[in-house]
Design a protein around this motif. Structure first.
Motif, PDB file in Angstrom:
ATOM      1  N   GLU A 195      38.995  47.560  32.065  1.00 52.27           N
ATOM      2  CA  GLU A 195      37.966  46.544  32.748  1.00 52.27           C
ATOM      3  C   GLU A 195      38.383  45.339  33.527  1.00 52.27           C
ATOM      4  N   ILE A 196      39.746  45.037  33.326  1.00 50.74           N
ATOM      5  CA  ILE A 196      40.293  43.929  33.953  1.00 50.74           C
ATOM      6  C   ILE A 196      41.000  44.428  35.115  1.00 50.74           C
ATOM      7  N   GLU A 197      41.457  45.527  35.058  1.00 48.30           N
ATOM      8  CA  GLU A 197      41.909  46.313  36.276  1.00 48.30           C
ATOM      9  C   GLU A 197      40.837  46.352  37.405  1.00 48.30           C
ATOM     10  N   ASP A 198      39.705  47.035  36.960  1.00 43.92           N
ATOM     11  CA  ASP A 198      38.604  47.469  37.688  1.00 43.92           C
ATOM     12  C   ASP A 198      38.126  45.918  38.451  1.00 43.92           C
ATOM     13  N   LEU A 199      38.330  45.056  37.894  1.00 39.78           N
ATOM     14  CA  LEU A 199      37.940  43.540  38.332  1.00 39.78           C
ATOM     15  C   LEU A 199      38.847  43.478  39.558  1.00 39.78           C
ATOM     16  N   PHE A 200      40.093  43.447  39.158  1.00 39.77           N
ATOM     17  CA  PHE A 200      40.851  43.076  40.211  1.00 39.77           C
ATOM     18  C   PHE A 200      41.206  43.845  41.326  1.00 39.77           C
TER      19      PHE A 200
END
Ligand code: 2NL
Length: 344
Positions: A116-121
């Motif tokens: 989820e964090i990867e997708d955001l960045f």
């Protein structure tokens, strides 16, 4: 002799006709065609025959043999076919029965949080880079402004493989490696997730192995306001539009200045509760402007390039998000615990 052979043939065919199973057929094979069987017996008497008779009887004997063998084979096939039919009748499949449930695997909750964090960045133009878990002392400490003997090394005591090789204590070495590889020639926007290790005694809030996700942004003219803006966006997307942020001064050897970032507590909306320990705020990550020494060691001119970096623990984020009380639950593989998050 001719009659004898013809009688044997008739007898054998009659017996086959009455045969009910493979055992009966096997018996006919042995009795008539076997090494000590009736036909062989008859042929033993061939010596007494005249030269003219011998080929005639020989030919007849072969014919009788072939006829019986073919009859045996035919009957065998028929019985086998019948057996198969019977079996199929018995085993008809009821296609209306409900199927057995198929167990579909799901992602580990920490994997889901990291993704989820990867997708955001990724959406902000960052690249995801993963690196080795066995690191050199140089990349894990020295390149991050933690020279040998630095007191901050004590807080990150590690598992050493040799004097110079260890299990990484944070994911920063991969970022140092990336900077080093570019040698000050290019800007960087990357995030680095992965497993990290520290020599710790495991309890509800400590694990000798946990996860980290770090971000690094290096370019010309990167400022503290860029750090704040980026992390503000991150918090709103990850935790909700209504969350507030605050930054407190802190210390990390690899950033200057360094900050710790809190988000407003959603449970009590700032009034104070057990989740936020009555403060109204929850600490979520550490960050700062990349220390000039760290940039210089990687080959970046710190008068031209500046950058910000941040680091957080997916374990802690998952614990806050789902109210998990013990970090060890992530690593003890109780399927009842892990399954709860498969629909999350
Ligand atoms: C924390 C704090 C932090 C960084 C990580 C970093 C990496 C490079 C250069 C400078 Cl290569 N900084 N990473 C910076 C500040 C804080 O993590 O509490 N993590 C769980």
């Amino acid at each position: 002799m001719k009659e004898q052979l013809q009688t044997l043939e008739k007898e054998a065919i009659a017996k086959l006709h009455d045969a009910n199973d493979l055992k009966d057929i096997q018996a006919v094979q042995v009795t008539y065609l076997g090494r000590k069987g009736s036909i062989t017996e008859v042929l033993r008497g061939m010596g007494k025959l005249s030269k003219e008779e011998r080929p005639v009887i020989g030919e007849l004997a072969n014919k009788v043999r072939t006829t019986i063998q073919e009859a045996i084979d035919g009957k065998k096939e028929k019985l086998e076919q019948e057996e198969l039919e019977k079996q199929l009748q018995k085993e008809t499949i009821d296609v209306t029965l409900p199927g057995r449930p198929v167990h579909v695997a799901g992602s580990h909750i920490l994997t889901s949080i990291i993704e989820e964090i990867e997708d955001l960045f990724i959406g902000l133009g960052y690249e995801v880079k993963e690196g080795p878990e066995v690191e050199t002392d140089y990349y894990n400490f020295e390149a991050l402004n933690l020279p040998k003997g630095h007191p901050a090394r004590d807080m990150q005591d590690s598992f050493y493989i040799t004097n110079e090789l260890l299990l990484r204590t944070h994911t920063s070495p991969m970022q140092a490696r990336t900077m080093r590889a570019l040698e000050g020639t290019e800007p960087i926007r990357m995030i680095c997730p992965g497993k990290v290790y520290r020599r710790d005694n495991d309890d509800a809030t400590h694990s000798h192995q946990f996860t980290q996700i770090e971000g690094l942004y290096v370019d010309k003219d990167v400022r503290m306001s860029d750090l704040k803006g980026t992390l503000h966006l991150f918090v709103q997307k990850m935790f909700g539009e209504d969350r507030e942020l605050r930054f407190r001064p802190s210390f990390f050897p690899f950033t200057e200045p360094s900050v710790e970032m809190d988000i407003s507590c959603k449970v009590c909306s700032g009034a104070g509760c057990s989740v936020c320990k009555q403060s109204g705020w929850i600490e979520i990550l550490g960050a700062g402007m990349v220390h000039p020494k760290v940039l210089e060691m990687a080959g970046y001119d710190s008068k031209v390039y500046t950058g910000f970096a941040f680091g957080m623990g997916p374990d802690r984020i998952a614990m806050l998000k789902y109210g998990i009380d013990d970090i060890r639950r992530f690593y003890t593989d109780d399927i009842r615990f892990l399954k709860q998050f498969h629909e999350a």
